[in-house]
Design a protein around this motif. Sequence first.
Motif, mmCIF file in Angstrom:
data_model
loop_
_atom_site.group_PDB
_atom_site.id
_atom_site.type_symbol
_atom_site.label_atom_id
_atom_site.label_comp_id
_atom_site.label_asym_id
_atom_site.label_seq_id
_atom_site.Cartn_x
_atom_site.Cartn_y
_atom_site.Cartn_z
ATOM 1 N N GLN C 52 0.820 -1.211 0.000
ATOM 2 C CA GLN C 52 0.000 0.000 0.000
ATOM 3 C C GLN C 52 0.851 1.258 0.000
ATOM 4 O OE1 GLN C 52 -0.374 -2.776 1.654
ATOM 5 N NE2 GLN C 52 -2.277 -2.819 2.873
ATOM 6 N N GLU C 55 1.713 1.856 -3.473
ATOM 7 C CA GLU C 55 0.547 2.295 -4.241
ATOM 8 C C GLU C 55 0.214 3.752 -3.944
ATOM 9 O OE1 GLU C 55 -1.998 -1.798 -4.916
ATOM 10 O OE2 GLU C 55 -2.161 -0.760 -2.997
ATOM 11 N N ALA D 157 -7.653 -1.811 -13.405
ATOM 12 C CA ALA D 157 -7.723 -1.362 -12.010
ATOM 13 C C ALA D 157 -7.141 0.037 -11.866
ATOM 14 C CB ALA D 157 -6.971 -2.353 -11.115
ATOM 15 N N GLU D 158 -6.007 0.250 -12.575
ATOM 16 C CA GLU D 158 -5.364 1.568 -12.489
ATOM 17 C C GLU D 158 -6.267 2.647 -13.066
ATOM 18 O OE1 GLU D 158 -1.725 0.896 -14.532
ATOM 19 O OE2 GLU D 158 -0.728 0.039 -12.769
ATOM 20 N N LEU D 160 -9.427 2.690 -12.941
ATOM 21 C CA LEU D 160 -10.526 2.975 -12.033
ATOM 22 C C LEU D 160 -10.049 3.722 -10.784
ATOM 23 C CD1 LEU D 160 -12.463 -0.393 -12.341
ATOM 24 C CD2 LEU D 160 -13.027 1.817 -13.395
ATOM 25 N N THR D 161 -8.773 3.454 -10.397
ATOM 26 C CA THR D 161 -8.254 4.088 -9.192
ATOM 27 C C THR D 161 -7.684 5.466 -9.546
ATOM 28 O OG1 THR D 161 -7.431 1.885 -8.730
ATOM 29 C CG2 THR D 161 -6.832 3.616 -7.161
ATOM 30 N N PRO D 162 -8.162 6.498 -8.894
ATOM 31 C CA PRO D 162 -7.563 7.809 -9.176
ATOM 32 C C PRO D 162 -6.115 7.849 -8.678
ATOM 33 C CG PRO D 162 -9.158 7.931 -7.374
ATOM 34 C CD PRO D 162 -9.203 6.526 -7.870
ATOM 35 N N GLN D 163 -5.286 8.474 -9.447
ATOM 36 C CA GLN D 163 -3.863 8.492 -9.112
ATOM 37 C C GLN D 163 -3.623 9.336 -7.872
ATOM 38 O OE1 GLN D 163 -1.258 9.748 -12.250
ATOM 39 N NE2 GLN D 163 0.486 9.374 -10.940
#
Lengths: 404, 664, 336, 165
Positions: C52, C55, D157-158, D160-163
């Motif tokens: 995490q 990430e 997935a990337e 959909l995930t905001p940076q």
Amino acid sequence: MIATIEPELATVCQRDTTLETLLQQPEGRRILSCIQCGICAGTCPYGEYMDFPPRRIISMLRRGLMEEVFQSDSMLRCVACYACMTKCPRGIRLSDVLLPLVKEQTLQRAPEMPAELQRSLQNTLRYGNPMGESSRKRANWVTTSPVPVPILAEIRRPVDVLWFVECYTSYYPRGQDNSRAVARLFNALGIDFAILGNEEKCAGDCGQLTWESGLFETLTDYNMEILRKYKFNRLVTGDTHAYNAFRIRYPMYGFNYELEHTTPFLTRHVEQLKPRLKKPLNVTVTYHDACCLGRRAGFYEEGRTLLRAIPGVKLVEMVHNRMNSLCCGGGGGGMWLDTYFKQKGMDRLSERRIKEALATGADVLAISCPYEVYRFEDALKTLPHARPMRVRDVVELLAESLED
Amino acid sequence: MRTPRPDQVRIGFYICHCGTNIAGALDVGEVVNHVAGLPGVALARDYKYLCSDPGQELIQHDIRDHGLNRIVVAACSPLMHERTFRRAVEEAGLNPFYCHMVNIREHDAWVHTDRQEATAKAKALATGAVRRVALHKPLETKKVPIHGEVLVVGGGIAGIHAALILADAGKRVYLVEREPTIGGHMARFDKTFPTLDCAACILTPKMSAVGAHPNITLWTYSEVTQVEGYVGNFNVTVTRKPRYVIEDACTGCLQCIEACIYHDARFPDEFNLGLGKRKPIHLPFPQATPPVVLIDPGTCIEFKTGKCKKTCVEACADRRAIDFQQREETRQIQVGTIIIATGFQTFDPRRIPYYGYGVFPTVYTALEVERLLNAAGPTGGEVILRNGKPPQRVGIVHCVGSRDENTNRYCSRVCCLYSLKLAHLIKEHTGAEVYNFYIDIRTPGKGMEEFYNRVAEEGMHLVRGKVADVYPDPADPANGRLMLQVEDTLMGRILKVPVDMLVLSVGLEPRADTQEVRRKFNLCCGPEGFFLERHPKLAPVSSYAEGVFLAGCCQGPKDIPDTVAQAGAAAAQALALIVRGYTEQEPNTAYVREEDCSGCKSCIPLCPYTAISLAADKQKAFINEALCKGCGVCVAACPSGSIGQNLFEDEQLLSEVEGVLTYA
Amino acid sequence: MNPTSKPKVAFYWCASCGGCEEAVVDLAEDILNVVEAVEIVFWPVAMDFKKQDLEAMPDRAIAAALVNGAIRTSEQEEMVRLLRRKSQCLISYGACAQLGGIPALANQFEREEILRYVYQEAPSVINNSGTYPQPATPHNGDTVTLPAFRNSVRALDQVVEVDYYIPGCPPTPALTKAALDALLAGRLPPRGTVLAPDVALCEQCPRLESKPKDLSLDAFQRPHRTALDPEKCLLAQGIPCMGPATRSGCEALCIKGNMACTGCFGPTSRVLDHGAKILSCFASALAPKEPQGIDQALAGLPDPVGTFYRYSLARSLLRRKRGPSQTQHFIRGNPP
Amino acid sequence: MREGNWRPRIVAFFCNWCTYTAADLAGVSRLKYAPNARVIRLMCSGRLDPQLVLAAFARGADGVLIGGCHPGDCHYLEGNYKTLRRFRLLRRLLRDLGIEEERLRLEWVSAAEGEKIRQVVTDMVETLRALGPLDLPGQFRQWDQEVETLKAQVVEAERLTPQPA
């Protein structure tokens, strides 16, 4: 025994050559050079009916097996059309030398000769013509000629042209048409000519080819004696077989006169003739090359030149023409073997030829050999055909067009 | 010369119809369309005959008009026209090695029947070439100087003729002959067809000319034992066998032969094929060149016992030419070109046992009959059988060891004519009945058909059919009369022909040691075993070894006129090379990228030409370009990929592999 | 963690033995200089970071990520993808990451064979219930997952793009330091470069002199059955030494230990397939000329794949053993 | 490859002096044989780097045919022996990597043996037909599918995930 050969080929073969001595002659050496290619058999109109076409005869001759050939009647099918000889790549004089010798031996051994042929040969010996007509009636046709036809025995003076009329053109009605036409043309051209009349006898060509050597010798001796009685510059004949005999064989018996067939003779005078040919005939004509005149003597264009000189004549060609012309089937004794051929199941060559003539769509089949009138007119009778076709000698057509 | 960067590659693609040779077998238009869509291709065209002048000009114009810098020509084999197109490209100002050929005729159009498949194959091959040519580099052709000397191997009529032409042109010629004399087969012949002039009369003047020519070094009784080097620079080792007579000292007086302790000649005479006899010291035949006798140690008493009275030495007297101590010697020469004229051998008819050769004494080979007919032969020119009688009936069987799947498939070409010649000569000499049994009579060539005609007209019996059985004539077994059984195929009859003499017209074969010679000179052999010419029509005297030319029957059966013509052609080709003075070699040499090389020495022992060495100062491999022949063995073996090869670079080949696989 | 101005560096470990991690540590005092100069933001083997954390970083936040080990599991794939995304420069560290390494020798076997062996057939295993690792297992109403075990072992660049390679099994401290120095100084060669000399090992080999110029081998020897001359070129003694085909930069450490080069530095940049090249070199050097003699001489190489592709099977042109098609089932395994 | 109708693909490496010339001779003699071989000309079979053989298989060849001069006949003296040695080892290597040995074939064909070209190519096509497609490119795609699936999921997935900031 063999007669003679063209002057330029006189050394090829001796008069007394037989099959036994043939291979030692120059012509025999040619026969040894035969490569057995088979073009002779392939081109022979009756090749498929022969057990021994020329190629096999040579092969048997070289192996010494000729007796087998003589036992076969194969050689009787030869109509002396000269096709094999003309095409032979080795230049072997088949129709001139080898085949007559084989025919002679074959006939000598034949248990019986075809009756029709035998009768003709007997007639020729007895009456000087194969029909068995009286020799005293030979010149009777002269009375029907529209122009005077002098007879040497009567005029008793030298002439320029001795016209050798021959049998068919003397006796047969359609042959006489030919003779009357020639007489008219000679007259029109102002030729100084005369005939032998009743003194003339068959020149013997077909007799020689079907081989009755005694008969041929008799006729030759007789005719040569008659010719020697008169003075003339040249001998002209309308009969291709007589022409053949005089050209090829008579020189060996002392014949050294200038010789011409009427077709080339008239062609020589065509420019003189042309202005007189006024009457247009308006016909399509196809020309049949006679074997003895065409293939054997090389006169292909002369007949055609004469036809072209006639106004209103359109000339068309048959599939087989000139060197490749189909024989009418009358040579080499074929004239008297029709019954025999039929018995053997062979088709008639005249009919084969007429089919080609009809296919051209011509109105007239022009010929230059007196045998052909009968052969082709008979064939037209037996073959169904839609358009009428007439058979006419070139000289008849010329005379027809001649102004009166 | 322009050297565009890869991104500026502009490829011109040309596919040749070759008339219908190619266009008839595959869809040329489809190939053009396919290639036109490939990366880097600026232009794709088809043309009826690209090798024609207009075809080449088309390419040249396109190079100028369309700025093409790579050319791919899909046509015939590059072995045929690569030079043509490279030259055309060069004339248009492009480096010739920017041109690449695709073989879609020999390898495609001519060998496949399915049009679609053939088209697909052409596309694949073209794609490979397009990929490859994009990576081509400009290269320069290498020029190598040529030695002016010529080696002629074999002293038959072919070798003699070639040697004389070259010597007359002022070139030094080494003529090496295995036998003690030159002359070859022709020296054994009696007469030659079709003219029937005497073989010796036309051959011996040429033989003497060779012997006397200042520019010819003649080494008889010698063999080439080793050949190294390459076109222009061959190093040749010649081994000279001892003849036990000093060549320079012998005057050819022949008194030694007279004086030999053997009063009578009693040993089989090689030159007369054993039909005559000779002494241990002998001259092969009167006109032998050089006219130097030799001693056969196998039969000479001195060699066998060491106790001969040596009357020959006495007779030789102060000329002192006889030397029993003579040893084999070797000679080293350097020559620029080589002409192979090693000739043929006649078929051994023992291989066809049913003809009875070696069993019935009245069966002869044609070559033996030549000797019997020859006035200088063992019988003085009389055709006399081994039983002392002349034959009255002679059979000649053609095609013995020719046109037969059991022996040789090919036609030996000369047998028909020499059989006819022998038939003529035998008849002339004996008056015999002569039968020729043939399969086909083949008499091509000037005057040959006429000769056939002539012999046929002489009354030769020509029987088409191959003799199937030979056995003693049951009617006359005592006199050696043989019965020949044959079908006369033209008549469809079986003939039984009794003969007193049977002549076997043996075919011509590659010599027994052909393979050895082939390896020595790096030649190729055709399926029938004769040396293979580079092209049957366009390069008939060139071999596959550069600078080595073929003359005479070693290339295939031929008669004397053709042999002489071919020998002349070989001499002219050799001369053309010498006169030019150099050869051009494909710039396909290998090279070491010095900065990449680790000096591991793996490549050094692999080079057959010792072109690779280790530069001592740098400890890097170095390839001598002059020695490199461009095989590429070292390139493939270099473990670190540090050797490149011009025209055959790894990346070029890899692209070609990828290319040919991109389309199926 | 407070952001600093020092360049951020990450280390990660995939399918490897740990030797590469050790090599980093082996930098000894030099490691301190490195630590001084950079901020290590991710190094699971040595420090406590979680996925995490990674990430959470912005993309390309890491200056350089050094990844060692080959890629065998879905987890490794996922991690290197993440690192790739977060790093400006991804460096393949060591033979396994670069070429597949020793783990890639497993590519000679089907995945199923491996699992069967490891979980059932190995002599030391007792697994009567036939338990196999499963990607997902229900447990107390929940689902426990395991990373998927891939069909093939892959080199790093067969999964993500790689910027530089530091070769070796493991890389030498000198090479590592030189690479890191260059990285820090911004003196980097073109992307894709292997950061070691592009010349074969022989150049550095102390025994090069002893290699004859006319080497011709009658046979290959097995090293454990041969008394090796410590001075003489090993290849000249019939020992299959990969040195001529292998990139230098290792200081010929193995040779100095009287051990043949096994090729861990991989081929030079000019070579596509390490094994094919050394095969060509070895075979060319044989003496026999006929098949039987050749095969006899080659009998000393009982395992060509293991010898020629000891480290590079994953990166070879053929990549792995082509096996039977029942592998299909495993390839479709679900990712965690 | 034409759909549904697989045809073996052969990359043939022929030496310039013998085998390539033999193939020319086969052409000149109009011998008919299978159209599956794509000939790449080398000066000597000894130039054939095993890498090219592997590359051919990797790029989609079903078989590789090497043609050289008969033993003792090499235009470059001994290049063909080097080929033979590499070939013997390469076949073993291929076998160990699951590629049937018959897919790599070495033939000595002299310039005169046009007929042998016909026989060899036709025979090899038959052998390959019996073996079926090698299709390594397809195999590679299949092997990589496991990675590709994950890659797609990661990318998704990337997306959909905001940076993170």
